[in-house]
Design a protein around this motif. Structure first.
Motif, PDB file in Angstrom:
ATOM      1  N   VAL A  60      62.056  45.650  24.489  1.00 60.32           N
ATOM      2  CA  VAL A  60      62.827  44.716  25.327  1.00 60.32           C
ATOM      3  C   VAL A  60      62.078  43.398  25.488  1.00 60.32           C
ATOM      4  O   VAL A  60      62.673  42.314  25.402  1.00 60.32           O
ATOM      5  N   ILE A  61      60.767  43.472  25.728  1.00 60.66           N
ATOM      6  CA  ILE A  61      59.956  42.259  25.880  1.00 60.66           C
ATOM      7  C   ILE A  61      60.000  41.425  24.604  1.00 60.66           C
ATOM      8  O   ILE A  61      60.172  40.198  24.637  1.00 60.66           O
ATOM      9  N   TYR A  62      59.856  42.101  23.464  1.00 57.84           N
ATOM     10  CA  TYR A  62      59.896  41.402  22.173  1.00 57.84           C
ATOM     11  C   TYR A  62      61.254  40.752  21.947  1.00 57.84           C
ATOM     12  O   TYR A  62      61.333  39.593  21.504  1.00 57.84           O
ATOM     13  N   LEU A  63      62.325  41.455  22.270  1.00 56.83           N
ATOM     14  CA  LEU A  63      63.668  40.913  22.097  1.00 56.83           C
ATOM     15  C   LEU A  63      63.898  39.702  22.996  1.00 56.83           C
ATOM     16  O   LEU A  63      64.455  38.691  22.566  1.00 56.83           O
ATOM     17  N   LEU A  64      63.451  39.795  24.246  1.00 58.79           N
ATOM     18  CA  LEU A  64      63.620  38.673  25.176  1.00 58.79           C
ATOM     19  C   LEU A  64      62.866  37.438  24.698  1.00 58.79           C
ATOM     20  O   LEU A  64      63.359  36.312  24.834  1.00 58.79           O
ATOM     21  N   LEU A  65      61.669  37.643  24.137  1.00 57.96           N
ATOM     22  CA  LEU A  65      60.912  36.510  23.600  1.00 57.96           C
ATOM     23  C   LEU A  65      61.672  35.843  22.458  1.00 57.96           C
ATOM     24  O   LEU A  65      61.751  34.611  22.387  1.00 57.96           O
ATOM     25  N   LEU A  66      62.240  36.642  21.568  1.00 61.71           N
ATOM     26  CA  LEU A  66      63.022  36.089  20.463  1.00 61.71           C
ATOM     27  C   LEU A  66      64.242  35.320  20.975  1.00 61.71           C
ATOM     28  O   LEU A  66      64.539  34.225  20.500  1.00 61.71           O
ATOM     29  N   LEU A  67      64.931  35.897  21.941  1.00 65.70           N
ATOM     30  CA  LEU A  67      66.131  35.251  22.482  1.00 65.70           C
ATOM     31  C   LEU A  67      65.794  33.948  23.198  1.00 65.70           C
ATOM     32  O   LEU A  67      66.629  33.048  23.286  1.00 65.70           O
ATOM     33  N   PHE A  68      64.595  33.849  23.715  1.00 65.04           N
ATOM     34  CA  PHE A  68      64.171  32.652  24.427  1.00 65.04           C
ATOM     35  C   PHE A  68      63.669  31.579  23.462  1.00 65.04           C
ATOM     36  O   PHE A  68      63.865  30.383  23.678  1.00 65.04           O
ATOM     37  N   ILE A  69      63.021  32.021  22.372  1.00 62.50           N
ATOM     38  CA  ILE A  69      62.433  31.074  21.419  1.00 62.50           C
ATOM     39  C   ILE A  69      63.496  30.280  20.682  1.00 62.50           C
ATOM     40  O   ILE A  69      63.347  29.066  20.472  1.00 62.50           O
ATOM     41  N   TYR A  70      64.579  30.919  20.257  1.00 67.35           N
ATOM     42  CA  TYR A  70      65.620  30.230  19.497  1.00 67.35           C
ATOM     43  C   TYR A  70      66.174  29.002  20.231  1.00 67.35           C
ATOM     44  O   TYR A  70      66.197  27.900  19.680  1.00 67.35           O
ATOM     45  N   PRO A  71      66.665  29.158  21.466  1.00 66.76           N
ATOM     46  CA  PRO A  71      67.198  27.980  22.173  1.00 66.76           C
ATOM     47  C   PRO A  71      66.147  26.895  22.392  1.00 66.76           C
ATOM     48  O   PRO A  71      66.452  25.704  22.284  1.00 66.76           O
ATOM     49  N   LEU A  72      64.901  27.298  22.697  1.00 64.83           N
ATOM     50  CA  LEU A  72      63.846  26.314  22.897  1.00 64.83           C
ATOM     51  C   LEU A  72      63.580  25.518  21.625  1.00 64.83           C
ATOM     52  O   LEU A  72      63.405  24.296  21.670  1.00 64.83           O
ATOM     53  N   MET A  73      63.564  26.203  20.492  1.00 63.34           N
ATOM     54  CA  MET A  73      63.295  25.541  19.217  1.00 63.34           C
ATOM     55  C   MET A  73      64.357  24.497  18.908  1.00 63.34           C
ATOM     56  O   MET A  73      64.044  23.341  18.584  1.00 63.34           O
ATOM     57  N   PHE A  74      65.628  24.875  19.031  1.00 67.30           N
ATOM     58  CA  PHE A  74      66.699  23.934  18.697  1.00 67.30           C
ATOM     59  C   PHE A  74      66.799  22.810  19.737  1.00 67.30           C
ATOM     60  O   PHE A  74      67.106  21.664  19.383  1.00 67.30           O
ATOM     61  N   SER A  75      66.547  23.130  20.998  1.00 71.36           N
ATOM     62  CA  SER A  75      66.586  22.090  22.032  1.00 71.36           C
ATOM     63  C   SER A  75      65.496  21.054  21.793  1.00 71.36           C
ATOM     64  O   SER A  75      65.735  19.839  21.894  1.00 71.36           O
ATOM     65  N   PHE A  76      64.283  21.520  21.459  1.00 76.52           N
ATOM     66  CA  PHE A  76      63.176  20.602  21.194  1.00 76.52           C
ATOM     67  C   PHE A  76      63.478  19.724  19.983  1.00 76.52           C
ATOM     68  O   PHE A  76      63.276  18.505  20.023  1.00 76.52           O
ATOM     69  N   GLN A  77      63.969  20.327  18.899  1.00 74.28           N
ATOM     70  CA  GLN A  77      64.262  19.555  17.691  1.00 74.28           C
ATOM     71  C   GLN A  77      65.382  18.556  17.936  1.00 74.28           C
ATOM     72  O   GLN A  77      65.355  17.439  17.417  1.00 74.28           O
ATOM     73  N   TYR A  78      66.376  18.935  18.737  1.00 70.56           N
ATOM     74  CA  TYR A  78      67.453  17.993  19.049  1.00 70.56           C
ATOM     75  C   TYR A  78      66.921  16.798  19.826  1.00 70.56           C
ATOM     76  O   TYR A  78      67.262  15.642  19.523  1.00 70.56           O
ATOM     77  N   MET A  79      66.086  17.058  20.838  1.00 75.80           N
ATOM     78  CA  MET A  79      65.544  15.961  21.634  1.00 75.80           C
ATOM     79  C   MET A  79      64.633  15.071  20.801  1.00 75.80           C
ATOM     80  O   MET A  79      64.596  13.852  21.000  1.00 75.80           O
ATOM     81  N   PHE A  80      63.894  15.660  19.873  1.00 73.30           N
ATOM     82  CA  PHE A  80      63.072  14.900  18.930  1.00 73.30           C
ATOM     83  C   PHE A  80      63.970  13.957  18.135  1.00 73.30           C
ATOM     84  O   PHE A  80      63.730  12.749  18.053  1.00 73.30           O
ATOM     85  N   TRP A  81      65.022  14.511  17.556  1.00 74.13           N
ATOM     86  CA  TRP A  81      65.952  13.699  16.756  1.00 74.13           C
ATOM     87  C   TRP A  81      66.621  12.623  17.614  1.00 74.13           C
ATOM     88  O   TRP A  81      66.716  11.455  17.202  1.00 74.13           O
TER      89      TRP A  81
END
Length: 312
Positions: free
Chosen positions: A271-292
């Motif tokens: 569950v901990i591993y899954l939650l980390l994955l679910l959290f990383i995806y939105p953070l990655m795309f949000s950061f890249q969008y703000m960069f762009w």
């Protein structure tokens, strides 16, 4: 198009902004991440099935009877399907993130918006193909240069064997030249990923064609390479510290639960591993969008400064 420079503080601002954006719209992002993981699982399962077919033949000792050409064709077909189907899905993430960042109405269905636009779909496939070829050429060229300088196939073979066998002594026996080359490939891969994500965002959210988007992503990355390297270095240290602390706490909790029930401990770890994955995806795309947005998309938050200024 103007390509603006960003400081390290701007990048940390994007990171903080990403946490705020994900926290504000956690339900939508969580569902989008679940859909993404399901899609990745299907592709990974298909690829694993192909690899499993070859491994099964080898395990039975009947290597000569394995139809390697058929397996290679199947694997190539999976890669082709991924090249066709994945780009619009990634574009959908940027569409979803842009809408949420700008306060527009958005839903998980935005992940699939690119599939309804034939022209956009073709452009994104072309971008993915150009990016894949360029990535292979750059990283392949780097490996050839390293081998010419003395980092040979023996080191690479020993590294792969040590990873598969989880042998720390074999890892420690690798040469300093290999580790320098290994750090270089990670650095190059990180910069290429940044360039391609910026370019992908450009292709998904503007009228720029595939080739221009690739060029723009690379140019923006190179113009901000000093800030990027400093940001990556600081983030690496922060992540190492966070992994140590979180890993220690999670390990203690799981160890305590395993004394009571090992199944509960395994479930908690999953569950901990899954939650980390679910959290990383939105953070990655949000950061890249703000960069762009701030460097290429007209956000205007990153000031245009001269190349000679110190970006800290």
């Amino acid at each position: 198009m103007e390509i603006r420079k960003a400081s390290v503080s701007d990048m940390f601002g994007w990171l903080i902004g990403s946490f705020k954006l994900v926290g504000k719209h956690w339900g939508t992002f969580l569902l989008a991440a679940l859909v993404s993981l399901a899609a990745i699982f299907l592709l990974a399962f298909a690829a694993g099935l192909v690899i499993g077919l070859s491994a099964a033949g080898a395990a039975m000792g009947d290597i000569e009877s394995i139809d390697w050409q058929k397996i290679a064709l199947l694997y190539a077909a999976i890669l082709l399907v991924a090249l066709i189907l994945v780009p619009p899905f990634i574009a959908g993430w940027f569409v979803l993130t842009r809408k949420l960042a700008e306060g527009e109405s958005a839903s998980v269905s935005d992940l699939f918006a690119g599939y309804g636009d034939g022209a956009l779909w073709k452009k994104l496939i072309a971008f993915g193909f150009i990016g894949a070829v360029l990535n292979i050429a750059v990283q392949g060229g780097y490996i050839l240069v390293c081998m010419a300088l003395g980092v040979g196939s023996d080191d690479i073979g020993q590294f792969m064997t040590a990873q598969l066998s989880n042998d720390p002594e074999a890892m420690a026996g690798l040469s300093a030249a290999f580790w320098m080359a290994y750090c270089g490939i990670i650095l190059i891969g990180s910069l290429l990923q940044t360039a391609f994500m910026l370019g992908f965002c450009q292709a998904a959210l503007t009228d720029s064609d595939a080739l221009d988007s690739v060029k723009t992503g690379i140019a923006a990355t190179l113009k901000n390479v000093v800030s990027l390297l400093l940001f990556m270095l600081v983030m690496l240290l922060v992540l190492l510290a966070a992994v140590l602390v979180i890993g220690l706490l999670a390990g203690l909790l799981i160890a305590a639960l395993s004394m009571l029930n090992s199944n509960i401990a395994l479930a908690l770890g999953a569950v901990i591993y899954l939650l980390l994955l679910l959290f990383i995806y939105p953070l990655m795309f949000s950061f890249q969008y703000m960069f762009w947005r701030d460097v290429l998309g007209g956000g205007g938050k990153a000031p245009a400064i001269s190349d000679s200024e110190v970006l800290i």
